[in-house]
Design a protein around this motif. Structure first.
Motif, mmCIF file in Angstrom:
data_model
loop_
_atom_site.group_PDB
_atom_site.id
_atom_site.type_symbol
_atom_site.label_atom_id
_atom_site.label_comp_id
_atom_site.label_asym_id
_atom_site.label_seq_id
_atom_site.Cartn_x
_atom_site.Cartn_y
_atom_site.Cartn_z
ATOM 1 N N GLY A 72 11.527 -48.084 -24.277
ATOM 2 C CA GLY A 72 12.302 -48.799 -25.276
ATOM 3 C C GLY A 72 13.734 -49.018 -24.858
ATOM 4 N N THR A 73 14.113 -48.525 -23.673
ATOM 5 C CA THR A 73 15.497 -48.609 -23.221
ATOM 6 C C THR A 73 15.609 -49.232 -21.833
ATOM 7 O OG1 THR A 73 16.034 -46.628 -24.496
ATOM 8 C CG2 THR A 73 17.581 -47.257 -22.762
ATOM 9 N N LEU A 74 14.774 -48.778 -20.896
ATOM 10 C CA LEU A 74 14.825 -49.286 -19.524
ATOM 11 C C LEU A 74 13.851 -50.445 -19.340
ATOM 12 C CD1 LEU A 74 14.947 -45.914 -17.540
ATOM 13 C CD2 LEU A 74 16.866 -47.334 -18.325
ATOM 14 N N THR A 75 14.190 -51.338 -18.450
ATOM 15 C CA THR A 75 13.319 -52.463 -18.145
ATOM 16 C C THR A 75 12.240 -52.042 -17.155
ATOM 17 O OG1 THR A 75 14.679 -53.182 -16.280
ATOM 18 C CG2 THR A 75 15.258 -54.052 -18.467
ATOM 19 N N THR A 76 11.221 -52.883 -17.012
ATOM 20 C CA THR A 76 10.150 -52.588 -16.053
ATOM 21 C C THR A 76 10.692 -52.441 -14.631
ATOM 22 O OG1 THR A 76 8.438 -53.615 -17.408
ATOM 23 C CG2 THR A 76 8.013 -53.484 -15.043
ATOM 24 N N PRO A 96 10.960 -37.649 -22.891
ATOM 25 C CA PRO A 96 11.118 -38.884 -23.668
ATOM 26 C C PRO A 96 10.395 -40.072 -23.046
ATOM 27 C CG PRO A 96 13.239 -37.842 -23.191
ATOM 28 C CD PRO A 96 12.228 -37.186 -22.314
ATOM 29 N N ALA A 97 10.160 -41.065 -23.881
ATOM 30 C CA ALA A 97 9.683 -42.375 -23.420
ATOM 31 C C ALA A 97 10.902 -43.262 -23.215
ATOM 32 C CB ALA A 97 8.749 -42.987 -24.453
ATOM 33 N N ILE A 139 7.126 -42.187 -17.443
ATOM 34 C CA ILE A 139 8.508 -42.594 -17.705
ATOM 35 C C ILE A 139 8.550 -43.613 -18.845
ATOM 36 C CG2 ILE A 139 10.563 -43.718 -16.745
ATOM 37 C CD1 ILE A 139 9.600 -42.688 -13.967
ATOM 38 N N GLU A 140 7.648 -44.557 -18.805
ATOM 39 C CA GLU A 140 7.660 -45.640 -19.792
ATOM 40 C C GLU A 140 7.288 -45.152 -21.198
ATOM 41 O OE1 GLU A 140 5.679 -47.515 -21.824
ATOM 42 O OE2 GLU A 140 6.963 -49.290 -21.991
ATOM 43 N N ALA A 141 6.234 -44.356 -21.287
ATOM 44 C CA ALA A 141 5.677 -44.003 -22.597
ATOM 45 C C ALA A 141 5.893 -42.548 -22.996
ATOM 46 C CB ALA A 141 4.189 -44.332 -22.634
ATOM 47 N N GLY A 142 6.426 -41.710 -22.103
ATOM 48 C CA GLY A 142 6.719 -40.328 -22.454
ATOM 49 C C GLY A 142 5.627 -39.346 -22.064
ATOM 50 N N GLY A 143 5.954 -38.080 -22.169
ATOM 51 C CA GLY A 143 5.025 -37.036 -21.731
ATOM 52 C C GLY A 143 3.758 -36.963 -22.545
ATOM 53 N N VAL A 193 13.979 -43.933 -29.225
ATOM 54 C CA VAL A 193 12.671 -43.324 -29.437
ATOM 55 C C VAL A 193 11.807 -44.263 -30.268
ATOM 56 C CG1 VAL A 193 11.434 -41.353 -30.403
ATOM 57 C CG2 VAL A 193 13.673 -41.015 -29.321
ATOM 58 N N ARG A 194 10.638 -44.583 -29.749
ATOM 59 C CA ARG A 194 9.716 -45.414 -30.509
ATOM 60 C C ARG A 194 9.041 -44.568 -31.588
ATOM 61 N NH1 ARG A 194 7.070 -47.485 -24.922
ATOM 62 N NH2 ARG A 194 8.240 -49.429 -24.606
ATOM 63 N N MET A 195 9.043 -45.075 -32.803
ATOM 64 C CA MET A 195 8.388 -44.367 -33.900
ATOM 65 C C MET A 195 8.153 -45.348 -35.037
ATOM 66 S SD MET A 195 11.544 -42.103 -35.526
ATOM 67 C CE MET A 195 12.158 -41.463 -33.956
#
Length: 237
Positions: free
Chosen positions: A205-209, A201-202, A187-191, A96-98
């Motif tokens: 921070g875990t999956l690649t492009t 979730p975003a 998917i990339e940045a979250g709802g 989780v980005r924070m």
């Protein structure tokens, strides 16, 4: 007077040591205000309770956060919050980005030691071994099916625990109104970034492009649809 001043200095130093987490040192409990702030961040801002439960609220895909310090030590808590894939490669928990201050507060609230958190990396570590191309179906089963269901019907085992129903990726009418870019960004940045619920979730921070693009492509196979005509490559402007 000199003796009293020296005593005060020693007491101040002792209090500083007791309130700063470190090797072999147990931090003092958070204040009531700080604990409530951590709970609010978990409940109302970040996506953690999409999968975890806290005080009777949240998802059922992951262990409860209540008394997690009784099951895991401070180093583990700090590491799993800081970078789940580094600690347990392949675990179905996105990073989780924070802000660093919020991450440290949440780690401390859960019973972890913020001093053990690694400096955040700029590039994510792939949660699934990189394939050429990535397998969208495999990625969907790991990261999406728990809420959206294995066939995108919005009926995953966690769906009933969410504040709002998860998107039905099988629904051609609904998905046909969303561009590939909109799906990618969600998917990339979250709802929350798309004015949807923050418990989505975003995964950036875990999956690649390439992995996120593979998920978008797989969603298109579930709905058997394309995005709006204006959003497709080669569409007239």
């Amino acid at each position: 007077m000199r003796h009293a001043r020296g005593t005060l200095v020693h007491l101040a130093a002792l209090l500083l040591v007791l309130t700063v987490p470190g090797e072999g040192i147990v931090a003092q409990p958070l204040s009531g205000f700080a604990a409530r702030k951590a709970e609010q961040l978990l409940r109302d801002k970040h996506s953690c309770l999409g999968c975890h439960r806290l005080k009777g609220e949240g998802g059922q895909l992951a262990p409860t956060l209540d008394a997690v310090h009784e099951r895991r030590d401070a180093a583990y808590i700090a590491a799993i919050v800081s970078d789940p894939q580094r600690l347990k490669p392949g675990v179905s928990m996105p990073r989780v980005r924070m802000p660093a201050s919020e991450r440290a507060l949440i780690v401390r609230y859960l019973g972890g030691d913020p001093a053990r958190m690694d400096v955040p990396r700029t590039a994510p570590s792939p949660a699934v071994p990189t394939a050429t191309p990535p397998d969208g179906k495999v990625l969907y089963a790991q990261w999406c099916a728990g809420c959206h269901g294995t066939t995108g019907m919005g009926d995953g085992p966690n769906a009933k625990m969410l504040p709002v129903p998860p998107a039905r990726h099988h629904d051609a009418e609904a998905m046909g109104r969303r561009s590939d870019d909109a799906l990618f960004d969600t998917i990339e940045a979250g709802g929350a970034i798309m004015n949807r619920h923050h418990r989505m979730p975003a995964f950036g921070g875990t999956l690649t492009t390439p992995q996120i693009r593979a998920l978008v492509a797989y969603i298109r196979t579930l709905c058997r649809c394309q995005g709006p005509a204006w959003s497709r490559d080669g569409a007239p402007s």
